[in-house]
Design a protein around this motif. Structure first.
Motif, PDB file in Angstrom:
ATOM      1  N   ALA A 254       5.770  10.241  -0.934  1.00  0.00           N
ATOM      2  CA  ALA A 254       4.751   9.204  -1.056  1.00  0.00           C
ATOM      3  C   ALA A 254       5.369   8.071  -1.845  1.00  0.00           C
ATOM      4  N   SER A 255       5.141   6.856  -1.397  1.00  0.00           N
ATOM      5  CA  SER A 255       5.683   5.751  -2.166  1.00  0.00           C
ATOM      6  C   SER A 255       4.769   4.551  -2.010  1.00  0.00           C
ATOM      7  N   GLY A 256       4.904   3.676  -2.969  1.00  0.00           N
ATOM      8  CA  GLY A 256       4.072   2.484  -2.904  1.00  0.00           C
ATOM      9  C   GLY A 256       4.107   1.755  -4.223  1.00  0.00           C
ATOM     10  N   GLY A 257       3.209   0.836  -4.396  1.00  0.00           N
ATOM     11  CA  GLY A 257       3.211   0.116  -5.650  1.00  0.00           C
ATOM     12  C   GLY A 257       2.290  -1.073  -5.593  1.00  0.00           C
ATOM     13  N   ASP A 258       2.082  -1.651  -6.769  1.00  0.00           N
ATOM     14  CA  ASP A 258       1.308  -2.874  -6.823  1.00  0.00           C
ATOM     15  C   ASP A 258       2.143  -3.930  -7.533  1.00  0.00           C
ATOM     16  N   GLU A 259       1.475  -4.943  -8.082  1.00  0.00           N
ATOM     17  CA  GLU A 259       2.219  -6.037  -8.694  1.00  0.00           C
ATOM     18  C   GLU A 259       3.112  -5.575  -9.837  1.00  0.00           C
TER      19      GLU A 259
ATOM     20  N   LYS B 290       0.817  -1.207   0.000  1.00  0.00           N
ATOM     21  CA  LYS B 290       0.000   0.000   0.000  1.00  0.00           C
ATOM     22  C   LYS B 290       0.852   1.259   0.000  1.00  0.00           C
ATOM     23  N   VAL B 291       0.226   2.320  -0.397  1.00  0.00           N
ATOM     24  CA  VAL B 291       0.917   3.601  -0.496  1.00  0.00           C
ATOM     25  C   VAL B 291       1.187   4.136   0.906  1.00  0.00           C
ATOM     26  N   SER B 292       2.403   4.587   1.103  1.00  0.00           N
ATOM     27  CA  SER B 292       2.636   5.243   2.369  1.00  0.00           C
ATOM     28  C   SER B 292       3.094   6.672   2.124  1.00  0.00           C
ATOM     29  N   VAL B 293       2.672   7.550   3.000  1.00  0.00           N
ATOM     30  CA  VAL B 293       3.018   8.959   2.879  1.00  0.00           C
ATOM     31  C   VAL B 293       3.826   9.330   4.110  1.00  0.00           C
TER      32      VAL B 293
ATOM     33  N   THR C 135       3.669  -1.995 -10.801  1.00  0.00           N
ATOM     34  CA  THR C 135       4.221  -0.639 -10.796  1.00  0.00           C
ATOM     35  C   THR C 135       4.656  -0.244  -9.395  1.00  0.00           C
ATOM     36  N   ARG C 136       5.801   0.426  -9.330  1.00  0.00           N
ATOM     37  CA  ARG C 136       6.230   0.994  -8.053  1.00  0.00           C
ATOM     38  C   ARG C 136       6.565   2.450  -8.269  1.00  0.00           C
ATOM     39  N   PHE C 137       6.352   3.244  -7.257  1.00  0.00           N
ATOM     40  CA  PHE C 137       6.742   4.638  -7.426  1.00  0.00           C
ATOM     41  C   PHE C 137       7.203   5.214  -6.096  1.00  0.00           C
ATOM     42  N   SER C 138       7.971   6.268  -6.197  1.00  0.00           N
ATOM     43  CA  SER C 138       8.373   7.022  -5.023  1.00  0.00           C
ATOM     44  C   SER C 138       8.456   8.472  -5.447  1.00  0.00           C
ATOM     45  N   LEU C 139       7.774   9.321  -4.728  1.00  0.00           N
ATOM     46  CA  LEU C 139       7.740  10.735  -5.091  1.00  0.00           C
ATOM     47  C   LEU C 139       8.048  11.533  -3.840  1.00  0.00           C
TER      48      LEU C 139
END
Lengths: 1152, 509
Positions: free
Chosen positions: A452-457, A377-380, A459-463
């Motif tokens: 904010a970062s997170g991802g699913d199966e 899940k996305v965490s901020v 895609t992942r991202f970190s901003l």
């Protein structure tokens, strides 16, 4: 086997020196790693499942027969009108069961009576249940007492819980990226019952009841516990264990398990580095944290750059800053990055590790990895701090009365023929200004990062976005930075990944004119040298304009506070770097990757001096200097990990890259503006205008390969080869090859140690490698022509034209500097890795040093930049860490220590001299402060030996013109005359050793980090002392004069003497120091009950809190660029730096 | 399908990149922006002229602290260590005047380094010009000029230092070549140049190499090499060009006038622009002092004995003792400012007003570098624009005279010397023997060419250098001992910095 597994998984984070990386640095490599893991662990998992799991099940059954059910236990008991507790207590006395209950659940009114003979406890409890309305549940030997659940139907005989009721639990165990982990051990806490995950990471397990706790453990990951509760599906994401040998280290174009490392690499995770307040750059995070990595700030200017020297200086002419690689992208110059974005830093120290960066590796390589999103899940997160910085002023200054009296005496004694400097009106002034106090301030600092970062199966991202602002302790100085980082990657199908890393930042700073080495106009010197008798401000609040009788009306005194606050200096920078990458698994074990990068920096520095504050004091002046630099990179790699036998593992990397650098400068200046109001925004209105521009470009093309081989995890081999072609090299030497080979032996895996309780890790490493340094400007090797005044053959027509450069000869043979380093290292871990560390010994010979070789005048040129010098650096490094206390109160410590010895083994003819740029007075003859000679060290100071002062009546033959009170110097060469030949080596700026010591104490939510750092045995040339000890500091009171005939310090001509020089032993000071660099007290709130809050921390931090040193200046840490392109060459001169400071901050970290 | 396409991108890009890297060699050739590289800087005929003017500029350019020799330096080097040269600048040029130099003497090093700067630029010009695609005649002309410049620099080097580094290309660390080899190279370069160079009217002046200049320099080369007959022949060839004559009697001062820089007595004179400090002839700074030359030092002078050796009617005498010299000025009875050195007739003739303190002086200034102005003209400021004379017609006449005398033609020789003497207003020489005429020519050269950079080589050639120099010093500084002057001082030492940096010399090759 079980014992061994347990040992491994019980290693808790004792942090500090090494750490584990996310496995997701690089999808491609992660996948390879996974494949390897599957190979290694599926077998392991199956064996575990068959043997251990089977045994545990059997054990479980046996165990079940030992604990009897309440239905099978008969007792004789009687009680009359007794409380529930008393009844339970009686039953406990008669059986091996224990009742577990909350007092509030037991009705105080209930009184029980009954008498049983050889009745099952089950029946007795059933009766009690009916009487008390309680339920009972047997779990092993416990009988849990519960109030009835209202939702359940009150079925009479089921009021008692079934004994040993089992719950089937299933779930999947993954790593933090969501990849399934096979072979994970799952044990029910408090038992030896358990299972192991299958190849897909799935498991099934039966537990007694909701109160059961599952323990998940896996080599290389932190052990996790999960309470069953009401759940039947428990999915777990395993976090890598910070101290495990499975730690992953970034090594350039890939990663490797730490245990497979063969070279000298330091891997630092966030918690191993200095973070939080006032860490404005990556380099600051490293100071004192890694053995052999010397970081010095030297200048407390906000946003100021730091200097990093890894394992000593290996070049005289070229920069010795290490190569920075951010997320795989070699950065052209200077790293602008928000420290909060940094996940980890890996430092390639030895040539075998750095050889993968070939001609750019000889000063070491700093690999920076930024934070990535995690699957899930996305965490901020919010991370912010605010604080205050204060100057650390240890110097004492004279008040006006003493100042004036001394100065009058000195002038009357000497140059002024009996007349004083200040007249009665001057002396009557009542000002007593403390200029340092007036010119400095308590300066604020704050930073806010939201990410904010997170991802699913797929895609992942970190901003993350950061805003940082820092005021300088000098008036009118500040540094601000706003930055945004975005890292995204996405999976396409099962074989391909595409990602992007982007960083963009804007910096904006205000400065005052204060440059090391320029005394006259620098504000620090103005503050230090201005007489306290002048007023800081006039009564009306304007800048003080005190006039002394001797002031020159044509060159009036300019108030330094005005010089700080009135001129405008705006330094604005934009930087963006962008990396796009894609990888593809061509076949099993073979991954191709392409990486394209672009780095763009624009810095604009605008300066305006109004008429009253321009250097000349006559004309207003505005400069705009703009520098643009870009770098673009394309690189491709092939990474192959074949499936070999169990004993052998192999990884092969092949790659090619092409990087281009382009630098463009533009400069415009206007002098003499009709008004001061337009500042630097209307250069066209200036009476005089100057412009200039320049552009230079270079390219480096590289092919590289690396093979890692390991046999039975005991014998490890790495071989690297890089071929670099660089455009700035001479025509005949465009290409260089940089090979390395290294081997390691994991002694602890040998039979004779594998069962040792004492030693659980012991690895011996041996490495040899070749690296280069091509840190010099483009076009250096070419025959350049320059503009010159042409010959006016008719005596009338003049002009300029192009003539061949009469200074530098072309050198088509110019090539890289070559360093050959031998490294021997030992890694160790004792007592279950309660204590661990490493020791390194190295010896580097650098040949082909680039030096401006003086040409014979007959060559028609003055220099040839040629590969003629040689240098040696050798040293040792020790790193030690340990978990000193474990339990509720934890204490972990780590220490590092390094010593490097530098020797210049060959130069081209003449010694290389560095000069102090500006002399305090034109009368002083000698101004060389450093002379590099064959057999000497790079840091040697060169000068006269101070021998006290001439006493009244004394004649000192070598200085026939000296009078009492003047300094005298030793006649080193014994020729009876003090002259330039009486100079010698009078100190050395290179430390004997450098060290760092970190302690972390934690108790429940509190943790305390106490970090000491120090440098031992280095000298500093304190030019500042020479300036202020003349009149302003309290030491001026010790000078010999007619009013102080017992003075012990030189009076007349101390500073401008006919004999000697200000570069003498009197100004060489030992600048060793021990510094309490960083103290952080953190409290971590227990957020486990708050579902929306992942983490909450608050901390207070102090930096540079205490410094123990004998050095008399503001700060013993000085590192200025005197007389060389490499700052390291001119190190150790304290001349007008921006003062260092202490910082106190409060910060919070919140994750949602 | 979409996915399949995307995953091929990396492969495609990798392939493309590998192909692009194949052209490594081109990519690694540096792309030049703000710098200019020698290989590509010169293309047109106009560029070629810039190239050659840059080489000329080396005659008075600066090279990393080495003061160029045709601004003032070579004159001091050639005139101070002689019988009449005298300086008043103790730390700077005393070692030159008194022969106490060593391998670190700055003026000697300056000339050595500056001459090689000219050699290097000439070599660079020759090799660059050879590769240029321009008009063949123009190219040959420029190459001839470069060879003249190279010959001139080697002339100064080999006759002052004897064995020197003979550098004809870009190489460094060359050994010393014997003087004979260097002279051969000078003669070869000049012979090449003479075949191509134009007559002096082409350049509307005397500032560039012409056929006459090359012939004259070959004459002087042969003279100093004691190829007497060849020297006489070359000098005659210059005379026969018909381009040159002597400035008429009575107008000698105007030969040194900054407004008369292309007079046809000059054969080759390095030109300067008036007022431009960078390109100017700075001899005036050394030769003239105080109020005459703002900021001038006045430390390059001739001896009183030399001044007094002139016939009172000799016009050349008016080129001395006229300048203002602030410490030696005094107001005459007419109210004007006068200068006079002690022990001169002018000094004795001046009435000394009471209270005026005359500083004792033993040297005489001269005004050849005052720009043609006499004692009452206002000073000229920073740059006089006056010629730095390398070759003039009087020198060629005396060269031929010396050649003829040494080859037995005393009558022919005396006729030429008398041409020079007649212009100065002094009586003809008559009936001198070869030996007496040899001495007379040496003296005539001193009087005609003093402080024009010729004296030291004349003395060396005469074989009486040390003897006359020592006698001059003993006269100037009575009571001092100059016995240390011996044959080791005939040639300047190769500068120590050259020996240290040049492995071919320091290790003996």
């Amino acid at each position: 086997m079980l014992g061994h597994v347990n040992t491994s998984i019980s290693k808790k984070s004792s942090n500090v020196i090494f750490h584990i990386k996310n496995l997701n640095k690089d999808m491609k490599f992660k996948r390879l790693l996974l494949l390897k893991k599957v190979l290694m662990y599926s077998l392991y998992g199956i064996i575990t499942q068959l043997l251990v799991g089977g045994m545990l099940l059997a054990a479980g059954n046996t165990h079940g027969q030992k604990v009897k059910s309440v239905k099978d236990v008969n007792v004789d008991i009687s009680f009359t009108d007794e409380k529930l507790e008393t009844v339970f207590s009686k039953i406990e006395d008669l059986t091996e069961y224990k009742f577990v209950f909350f007092e509030k659940d037991l009705s105080r009114k209930t009184r029980l009576s009954g008498s049983y003979k050889n009745t099952t406890l089950y029946e007795i409890l059933l009766d009690i249940s009916k009487e008390s309305n309680l339920r009972f549940k047997q779990v092993n030997k416990n009988i849990n007492v519960q109030k009835p659940n209202k939702k359940l139907k009150p079925l009479e005989n089921e009021a008692l819980v079934l004994v040993l009721k089992a719950i089937d639990i299933r779930g999947t165990v993954t790593d933090i990226n969501g990849e399934p982990l096979p072979g994970v051990n799952i044990i029910i806490k408090g038992s030896t019952n358990g299972t192991v995950t299958d190849v897909d990471g799935n498991y099934k397990l039966t537990v007694a009841d909701e109160s059961s706790v599952l323990v998940f453990s896996y080599i290389g990951y932190e052990t996790q516990e999960a309470a069953v509760g009401a759940r039947q599906v428990i999915n777990i994401s395993m976090t890598p264990d910070l101290t495990s040998l499975e730690e992953i280290v970034v090594i350039g174009y890939g990663e490797i398990k730490k245990r497979d490392l063969t070279g000298a690499v330091v891997a630092l995770s966030e918690e191993d580095m200095t973070t939080g307040a006032a860490v404005t750059s990556a380099a600051q995070m490293l100071q004192g944290r890694a053995a052999g990595v010397e970081v010095s700030s030297g200048d407390g200017k906000p946003g100021g750059e730091l200097s990093i020297v890894i394992r000593g200086n290996s070049s005289i002419s070229n920069s010795t800053e290490p190569l920075y690689v951010v997320d795989g992208f070699p950065i052209a110059a200077g790293v602008s990055i928000n420290p909060a974005d940094i996940e980890s830093i890996d430092i390639l120290k030895d040539a075998s590790a750095a050889a993968i960066y070939g001609s750019r590796g000889s000063s070491g390589v700093v690999l920076i990895t930024t934070k990535r999103g995690k699957r899930g899940k996305v965490s901020v997160t919010y991370d912010g701090f605010a604080g205050v910085q204060q100057i650390n002023n240890t110097m004492e200054f004279l008040g006006w009365d003493e100042y004036a009296a001394n100065r009058n005496a000195f002038y009357a004694d000497g140059p002024n023929n009996g007349l004083p400097w200040y007249d009665a009106a001057d002396l009557a002034l009542e000002n007593d200004t403390d200029w340092i106090e007036e010119g400095t301030r308590s300066a604020g600092i704050q930073s806010h990062t939201i990410s904010a970062s997170g991802g699913d199966e797929t895609t992942r991202f970190s901003l993350s976005a950061n805003s940082f602002s820092q005021e300088g302790v000098l008036l009118n100085t500040d540094f601000n930075r706003a930055s945004v980082r975005l890292n995204v990657d996405r999976k396409f199908g099962k074989k391909a990944n595409v990602g992007v890393n982007m960083y963009t930042a804007r910096t904006k700073a205000s400065e005052v004119w204060n440059r090391a080495g320029f005394r006259g106009n620098s504000v620090m010197y103005s503050l230090l040298m201005t007489a306290p008798g002048r007023a800081a401000y006039n009564p009306d609040g304007s800048y003080g304009n005190t006039v002394f009788s001797r002031d020159n009306a044509n060159r009036p005194w300019i108030n330094p506070l005005g010089r700080m606050e009135v001129p405008e200096r705006d330094i604005t920078g934009f930087r963006t770097y962008l990396t796009l990458w894609a990888d593809y698994e061509i076949m099993e074990g073979l991954v191709a990757k392409v990486n394209v990068g672009y780095d763009n920096t624009t810095n604009t520095s605008s300066i305006f001096y109004p008429v009253a504050y321009s250097a000349s004091g006559l004309r207003s002046n505005a400069d705009i200097f703009e520098a643009k630099s870009t770098s673009s990179l394309i690189e491709g790699t092939l990474n192959y990990t074949p499936s070999l036998s169990e004993d052998n593992s192999l990884n092969i990397l092949l790659g090619a890259s092409n990087q281009y650098f382009d630098n463009y400068n533009f400069f415009a200046r206007g002098r003499d503006f009709p008004t001061d109001q337009t500042s630097f925004y209307n250069l066209g209105s200036a009476a005089e205008q100057f412009i200039g521009s320049s552009r230079a470009a270079s390219r480096i093309i590289s092919f590289f390969g690396r093979a890692n081989y390991s046999f039975r995890d005991k014998y490890l081999l790495t071989a690297t080869l890089r071929a670099d072609g660089a455009s700035q090299l001479g025509r005949n030497n465009k290409w260089g090859a940089f090979p390395s080979a290294s081997a390691a032996w994991r002694i602890s895996e040998e039979d004779f140690l594998s069962s040792s309780n004492l030693v659980d890790n012991l690895k011996l490493r041996l490495a040899y490698g070749v690296t280069g340094n091509t840190n010099f400007s483009p076009y250096t090797s070419l025959a350049r022509v320059g503009s010159t005044a042409l010959y006016s053959y008719d005596g009338q027509s003049s002009g300029t034209g192009l003539t061949v450069d009469g200074v530098y000869a072309k050198n088509p043979d110019l090539k890289w500097e070559t360093s050959r380093m031998l490294n021997i290292g030992l890694d160790f871990g004792f007592w279950g890795s309660r204590m661990f560390g490493s020791a390194e010994v190295y010896n580097t010979n650098t040949v082909d040093l680039i030096i401006d070789r003086p040409l014979p005048p007959s060559a028609g040129k003055v220099y040839k930049r040629a590969n003629v010098g040689e240098m040696n650096n050798k040293g040792i490094e020790l790193t030690l860490g340990g978990d000193i206390l474990d339990g509720d109160f934890k204490w972990t410590a780590s220490a590092n220590l390094a010593k490097n010895v530098n020797t210049i083994t060959k130069l081209a003819g003449a010694p290389i001299s560095l000069n102090i740029e500006r002399r305090p007075s034109w009368q002083t003859r000698e101004h060389v402060f450093r002379q590099m000679i064959e057999g000497g060290e790079m840091g040697d100071f060169f000068g006269f030996v101070y021998a006290g002062i001439i006493q009244p009546g004394e004649t000192y033959t070598p200085q026939p013109n000296s009078v009492a009170g003047q300094a005298k110097y030793e006649d080193i060469n014994g020729d009876g005359v003090i002259d330039g030949d009486d100079r010698t080596v009078i100190g050395n700026a290179t430390p004997d050793f450098i060290w760092g010591l970190n302690n972390r104490f934690s108790y429940k939510g509190f943790s305390l980090d106490v970090f000491f750092q120090g440098v031992q045995g280095n000298d500093v040339l304190n030019i500042r002392a020479l300036m202020i000890d003349e009149f302003t500091s309290t030491k001026a009171n010790d000078r010999y004069s007619s009013i102080n005939p017992s003075g012990t310090r030189p009076g007349l001509s101390y500073f401008y003497g006919e004999y000697g020089s200000y570069v003498n032993t009197e100004f060489i000071e030992d600048a060793s120091y021990v510094r309490l660099k960083n103290v952080v007290l953190t409290y971590k709130f227990n957020s486990s009950n708050i579902s929306w809050l992942q983490n909450a921390e608050i901390y207070v931090q102090a930096q540079n809190l205490l410094t123990f040193t004998q050095y008399s200046g503001f700060d013993p840490e000085v590192s200025f660029n005197y007389g060389g392109s490499s700052r390291a060459v001119g190190r150790g001169v304290d001349d007008n730096g921006f003062p260092n400071f202490r910082t106190y901050t409060v910060g919070v970290r919140l994750s949602f | 399908m979409m996915i399949m396409k995307m995953i091929k991108i990396p492969l495609l890009a990798l392939g493309l990149m590998l192909i692009s890297i194949m052209s490594c060699k081109e990519q690694l050739t540096e792309t030049i922006y703000s710098e200019v590289i020698a290989d590509t800087a010169y293309e047109t005929e106009a560029d070629a002229e810039v190239l050659i003017l840059g080489a000329y500029a080396g005659l008075k350019g600066w090279s990393q602290g080495f003061a160029a020799y045709y601004k003032h330096n070579y004159i001091q080097l050639s005139e101070l260590p002689t019988d009449y040269g005298q300086d008043t600048w103790s730390p700077g040029t005393d070692p030159l005047e008194t022969g106490t130099w060593d391998g670190n003497q700055q003026f000697i090093l300056d000339v050595w380094a500056s001459a090689y700067l000219v050699v290097d630029r000439a070599n660079f010009a020759i090799s660059t010009l050879e590769g240029m695609d321009i008009d063949a005649n123009a190219k040959a002309g420029f190459i001839a000029e470069a060879k003249f410049l190279r010959a001139l620099a080697y002339y100064d080097l080999t006759f002052n230092f004897k064995d020197v580094v003979l550098k004809l290309g870009e190489s460094e660390d060359l050994p010393l070549s014997p003087q004979a080899e260097v002279i051969t190279q000078i003669l070869k370069d000049l012979t090449d140049a003479i075949a191509v160079l134009p007559s002096s009217d082409v350049y509307d002046g005397v500032g560039r190499a012409t056929k006459g200049a090359a012939l004259g320099l070959r004459a002087k080369t042969n003279l100093n090499a004691k190829n007497w007959a060849a020297a006489a022949v070359d000098a005659k060839a210059v005379i026969d060009l018909g381009e040159y004559d002597l400035m008429p009697a009575g107008q000698l001062l105007s030969l040194y006038d900054a407004n008369n820089r292309s007079d046809n007595e000059f054969i080759f004179a390095v030109q300067s622009e008036t007022g431009t400090a960078g390109a100017t002839n700075t001899l005036s700074w050394f030769a003239l002092a105080g109020t005459y030359q703002s900021g001038g030092w006045g430390n390059l002078t001739v001896s009183v004995d030399f001044y007094n050796s002139f016939d009172l009617n000799d016009e050349r005498r008016t080129l001395m003792a006229n300048g203002y010299q602030d410490s030696r000025m005094r107001t005459g009875d007419d109210g004007d400012m006068y200068f006079a050195a002690p022990n001169t007739p002018e000094y004795d003739a001046l009435a000394i007003a009471p209270g005026i303190d005359l500083v004792d002086n033993t040297s005489v200034p001269f005004i050849k570098y005052a720009g043609g102005h006499d004692r009452f003209a206002p000073h000229l400021g920073a740059g006089t624009g006056v010629n730095y004379i390398v070759l003039r017609y009087a020198d060629i006449l005396l060269t031929r005279a010396e050649g003829l005398n040494e080859t037995g033609d005393q009558a022919g020789a005396m006729a030429l010397v008398n041409e020079v003497r007649a212009r100065a207003g002094v009586a003809d020489l008559v009936g001198l023997s070869q030996t007496a005429l040899r001495d007379a020519i040496l003296e005539e050269r001193a009087k005609e060419l003093f402080m024009e950079g010729s004296r030291r080589l004349d003395l060396i050639r005469s074989g009486r250098y040390i003897e006359l120099w020592r006698a001059g010093l003993e006269a100037k500084y009575p009571g001092s001992n100059f016995n240390y002057l011996d044959d080791s001082k005939i040639y300047f030492p190769v500068p120590q910095i050259e020996i240290d940096a040049n492995e071919q010399i320091s290790t003996g090759g």
